[in-house]
Scaffold this active site. Structure first.
Site, PDB file in Angstrom:
ATOM      1  N   GLY A 260       0.859  -1.175   0.000  1.00  0.00           N
ATOM      2  CA  GLY A 260       0.000   0.000   0.000  1.00  0.00           C
ATOM      3  C   GLY A 260       0.892   1.221   0.000  1.00  0.00           C
TER       4      GLY A 260
ATOM      5  N   CYS B  91       6.466  -4.917   0.433  1.00  0.00           N
ATOM      6  CA  CYS B  91       6.486  -3.550  -0.100  1.00  0.00           C
ATOM      7  C   CYS B  91       6.369  -2.521   1.029  1.00  0.00           C
ATOM      8  CB  CYS B  91       5.419  -3.381  -1.185  1.00  0.00           C
ATOM      9  SG  CYS B  91       5.707  -1.944  -2.247  1.00  0.00           S
TER      10      CYS B  91
ATOM     11  N   ARG C 100       5.931   0.545  -7.612  1.00  0.00           N
ATOM     12  CA  ARG C 100       6.511   1.641  -6.811  1.00  0.00           C
ATOM     13  C   ARG C 100       7.323   1.058  -5.661  1.00  0.00           C
ATOM     14  NH1 ARG C 100       2.312   4.691  -4.428  1.00  0.00           N
ATOM     15  NH2 ARG C 100       3.932   6.084  -3.714  1.00  0.00           N
TER      16      ARG C 100
ATOM     17  N   HIS D 145       5.369  -7.768  -4.370  1.00  0.00           N
ATOM     18  CA  HIS D 145       4.033  -8.235  -3.981  1.00  0.00           C
ATOM     19  C   HIS D 145       3.836  -9.702  -4.377  1.00  0.00           C
ATOM     20  CE1 HIS D 145       2.314  -4.301  -2.900  1.00  0.00           C
ATOM     21  NE2 HIS D 145       3.151  -3.829  -3.801  1.00  0.00           N
TER      22      HIS D 145
ATOM     23  N   GLU E  61       1.721 -11.688  -3.176  1.00  0.00           N
ATOM     24  CA  GLU E  61       0.289 -11.991  -3.097  1.00  0.00           C
ATOM     25  C   GLU E  61      -0.445 -11.707  -4.399  1.00  0.00           C
ATOM     26  OE1 GLU E  61       0.411  -7.607  -2.191  1.00  0.00           O
ATOM     27  OE2 GLU E  61       1.746  -9.309  -1.877  1.00  0.00           O
TER      28      GLU E  61
END
EC number: 4.3.3.6
Length: 185
Positions: free
Chosen positions: A46, A75, A130, A165, A167
């Site tokens: 996030g 992240c 990012r 990520h 997931e």
């Protein structure tokens, strides 16, 4: 065994799916009291500043600093676990690392890369959005993977951190490794 996913932002359902595919119970953690019910915690991605603000608002920071709970940060979750972030102090101070935010570029620079992650597999798909990278590791931190010379996965004690990520793919081997090698040990 119950594995929690901090449910303040990020791909919570996707992390829970990986926990369940690994053969364990995954629960969304929305209240501090729930931390006492779990054996390990995943801190999802996030936006790291937003994640820290929400953790402060709901009282998670103090409780997580006190608990001796295995944690896996992806992240923004990695940034939250770090002792140092660029030229500022860390947040939870669990991993003896320095993280550089957005070091692979902006949203439009997102990419996927096949990773060789020490002790897990040599064909893990990493989704970098990012993404930060680990600029420096201190004693006791094991480097698990790099991309283009940048460190993207580490572990230290019962803490695992990755820049990407996992997931967002169908490959749940990193989550299973966290549960079976860093919680169950």
């Amino acid at each position: 065994m119950k594995i929690g996913v901090l449910a303040l932002q990020g791909a919570v359902r996707e992390h829970i799916r990986h926990i369940e595919l690994s053969g364990y119970e995954g629960i969304a953690i929305k209240r501090v009291e729930q931390l006492d019910e779990i054996d390990g915690l995943i801190l999802p991605g996030g936006e790291s500043t937003t994640l820290r603000r929400l953790m402060d608002l709901y009282g998670f920071k103090e409780k997580l600093q006190q608990l001796d709970l295995p944690m896996f940060g992806t992240c923004a979750g990695l940034i939250v676990l770090a002792k140092n972030v660029e030229n500022e102090s860390g947040y939870l101070n669990k991993l003896d690392i320095t993280v550089e935010r957005n070091s692979f570029g902006r949203q439009v620079d997102s990419f996927e890369s096949e990773l060789d992650i020490k002790g897990i597999a040599n064909d893990i798909e990493g989704v970098f959005i990012r993404a930060p990278h680990i600029a420096k590791v201190d004693n006791g931190v094991e480097i698990l993977s790099k991309v283009g010379g940048k460190i993207v996965a580490v572990k230290q004690g019962q803490y695992l951190g990755v820049s990407f990520h996992p997931e967002l793919t169908d490959d749940y081997r990193i989550t299973k490794y966290f549960i079976e090698h860093m919680i169950k040990h």
